[in-house]
Design a protein around this motif. Sequence first.
Motif, mmCIF file in Angstrom:
data_model
loop_
_atom_site.group_PDB
_atom_site.id
_atom_site.type_symbol
_atom_site.label_atom_id
_atom_site.label_comp_id
_atom_site.label_asym_id
_atom_site.label_seq_id
_atom_site.Cartn_x
_atom_site.Cartn_y
_atom_site.Cartn_z
ATOM 1 N N ARG A 142 11.282 -3.226 12.711
ATOM 2 C CA ARG A 142 10.046 -2.723 13.313
ATOM 3 C C ARG A 142 9.511 -1.588 12.456
ATOM 4 N NH1 ARG A 142 9.249 -4.162 18.588
ATOM 5 N NH2 ARG A 142 8.024 -2.274 18.989
ATOM 6 N N ARG A 143 8.227 -1.617 12.197
ATOM 7 C CA ARG A 143 7.620 -0.565 11.379
ATOM 8 C C ARG A 143 7.528 0.718 12.195
ATOM 9 N NH1 ARG A 143 4.238 -0.298 6.785
ATOM 10 N NH2 ARG A 143 2.768 1.441 6.803
ATOM 11 N N GLY A 144 8.184 1.757 11.713
ATOM 12 C CA GLY A 144 8.150 3.025 12.421
ATOM 13 C C GLY A 144 7.516 4.143 11.627
ATOM 14 N N ARG A 145 7.359 3.921 10.293
ATOM 15 C CA ARG A 145 6.782 4.944 9.436
ATOM 16 C C ARG A 145 6.246 4.254 8.194
ATOM 17 N NH1 ARG A 145 12.235 8.189 7.695
ATOM 18 N NH2 ARG A 145 11.170 8.528 5.706
ATOM 19 N N PRO A 146 5.253 4.820 7.555
ATOM 20 C CA PRO A 146 4.634 4.129 6.421
ATOM 21 C C PRO A 146 5.529 4.030 5.196
ATOM 22 C CG PRO A 146 3.677 6.312 6.719
ATOM 23 C CD PRO A 146 4.523 6.052 7.918
ATOM 24 N N ASP A 152 8.840 3.358 5.239
ATOM 25 C CA ASP A 152 10.096 2.758 5.683
ATOM 26 C C ASP A 152 10.829 2.141 4.493
ATOM 27 O OD1 ASP A 152 12.089 1.890 7.326
ATOM 28 O OD2 ASP A 152 10.948 0.278 8.248
ATOM 29 N N ASP A 153 12.109 2.500 4.312
ATOM 30 C CA ASP A 153 12.882 2.007 3.176
ATOM 31 C C ASP A 153 14.366 2.041 3.527
ATOM 32 O OD1 ASP A 153 13.505 4.717 3.096
ATOM 33 O OD2 ASP A 153 12.605 5.088 1.130
ATOM 34 N N PHE A 154 15.215 1.941 2.536
ATOM 35 C CA PHE A 154 16.660 1.989 2.756
ATOM 36 C C PHE A 154 17.069 3.243 3.524
ATOM 37 C CE2 PHE A 154 20.607 3.959 1.282
ATOM 38 C CZ PHE A 154 21.550 2.989 1.603
ATOM 39 N N TRP A 155 16.478 4.364 3.177
ATOM 40 C CA TRP A 155 16.932 5.624 3.745
ATOM 41 C C TRP A 155 16.561 5.727 5.225
ATOM 42 C CZ3 TRP A 155 20.185 7.473 0.325
ATOM 43 C CH2 TRP A 155 20.008 7.109 -1.010
ATOM 44 N N SER A 156 15.425 5.182 5.620
ATOM 45 C CA SER A 156 15.089 5.175 7.048
ATOM 46 C C SER A 156 15.908 4.130 7.791
ATOM 47 C CB SER A 156 13.590 4.940 7.245
ATOM 48 O OG SER A 156 13.160 3.769 6.586
ATOM 49 N N TRP A 157 16.202 2.984 7.141
ATOM 50 C CA TRP A 157 17.114 1.994 7.740
ATOM 51 C C TRP A 157 18.469 2.636 8.021
ATOM 52 C CZ3 TRP A 157 21.857 0.586 5.836
ATOM 53 C CH2 TRP A 157 22.503 -0.455 6.491
ATOM 54 N N ARG A 158 18.920 3.484 7.112
ATOM 55 C CA ARG A 158 20.233 4.117 7.266
ATOM 56 C C ARG A 158 20.295 4.954 8.544
ATOM 57 N NH1 ARG A 158 22.837 8.240 2.839
ATOM 58 N NH2 ARG A 158 21.198 9.546 3.735
#
Length: 449
Positions: free
Chosen positions: A69-73, A75-81
């Motif tokens: 789900r898109r939560g921030r513009p 969004d990448d590996f570090w936000s997935w973490r």
Amino acid sequence: MRHLWFDIACLPLGWGRRVRIGVDGGAIASVETDVDAQPSDERHGAALPGLCNVHSHGFQRGMAGLSERRGRPDDDFWSWREVMYRFLDRLSPEDIAAITAQAYVEMLESGFTRVGEFHYLHNDVDGVRYADPAETAGAIVAAAETSGIGLTLLPVFYAHGDFGAAAAAPGQRRFLSDVDGFARLVEASRATLPADALLGVAPHSLRAVTPDELSAILPLAGDGPIHIHAAEQVREVEACIAWSGARPVEWLLDHAAVDDRWCLVHATHLTDRECDRLAASGAVAGLCPVTEANLGDGIFPAVRYLAAGGWFGVGTDSNILIDAAGELRAVEYAQRLAHRRRALLADEDKPSVGQALFAGAQAGGAQALGVRGGLAVGAPADLLSLDPDHPALAGATPDTLLDRWIFAARHGAIDCVWRGGRKWVEGGRHVDADAVAERYRRTVGGLLA
């Protein structure tokens, strides 16, 4: 001794016809070609050696789909973490065992017969080590025994939050060890292993381990494998340069005596020189293309690496979708997208892309997990059969069979899977699939309620 008979089998020197394989004590005791089946033989169509899954975090199967789900513009590996950290904070050892068993069942059904479990979830939810240092390692062993998959356990050393011994983040508290505590954990984990399991060590990454700590923990592997995350993300590469003046793979090749016992997981972002040096080292590049695509990591330079003679294996990493053929297919498809050409990982001498992918991953995966692979006398009786009646395999010949399976078959092409000589998958289904899935549903349902 009992025997399995196949119309064709993928043997170390090529395809054999009318192949009779004797199995004794979990190993292959004999291989005969151009022979008729005997009345007591179990008969099948095509045999392949099982594949090794070089990189798995079993518990992450339970969070598959939660981060889409898109939560921030940005969004990448570090936000997935961050999503992963929130999920693992809920897990008990019993939860880890139930989720990992489901992942391992799916691995066997897809053709993986051994897994390298990159196991870093060592501490209780408050960050304190369990009274038994191998509490969660025991959960991994239990999952392997429930499913029947072969296990190479890779306890992870993780001490810091970033390069230069930066303090760990709160979400990392369940991973952390010091050198002495990790040594106790490794020995306790070794004591939990069944006879056919292996143990290595896994310094998590240069972000999480200092050079002195790396030197201190490597001897704990004994003669087992050594795995490490390296150069998965551009930000990681940039931070490593800022810390050391070198890129992660460059630093390892210069300072860590990387050889054929090592598996550098991902190694996505390489210069041409790093690519060639890694290939020359004899180490295995542990590619996880489905996860790498899911996380937006990037594309490994497989064309150059394989041309330089590099070894590779495939892994399922985050276990977002477990499919051995899908991982192999993704290795080739990523190269096609990057280079805008086709059939890039085959060559004129061996024109089948499927055969090149399978042979490379089978050999490299076995090396990375410290086992002997292939359908040969003395090797583990780890093999699978393809269903000759599957529509995608209609009219297949030995020259086209692996291309058909990897690129066109979807699910259902695998009929049976044997691990250590025991049949764990029959008719495409794990023999305990229903019971394992029911436990998994209860566990994940409770965690997400």
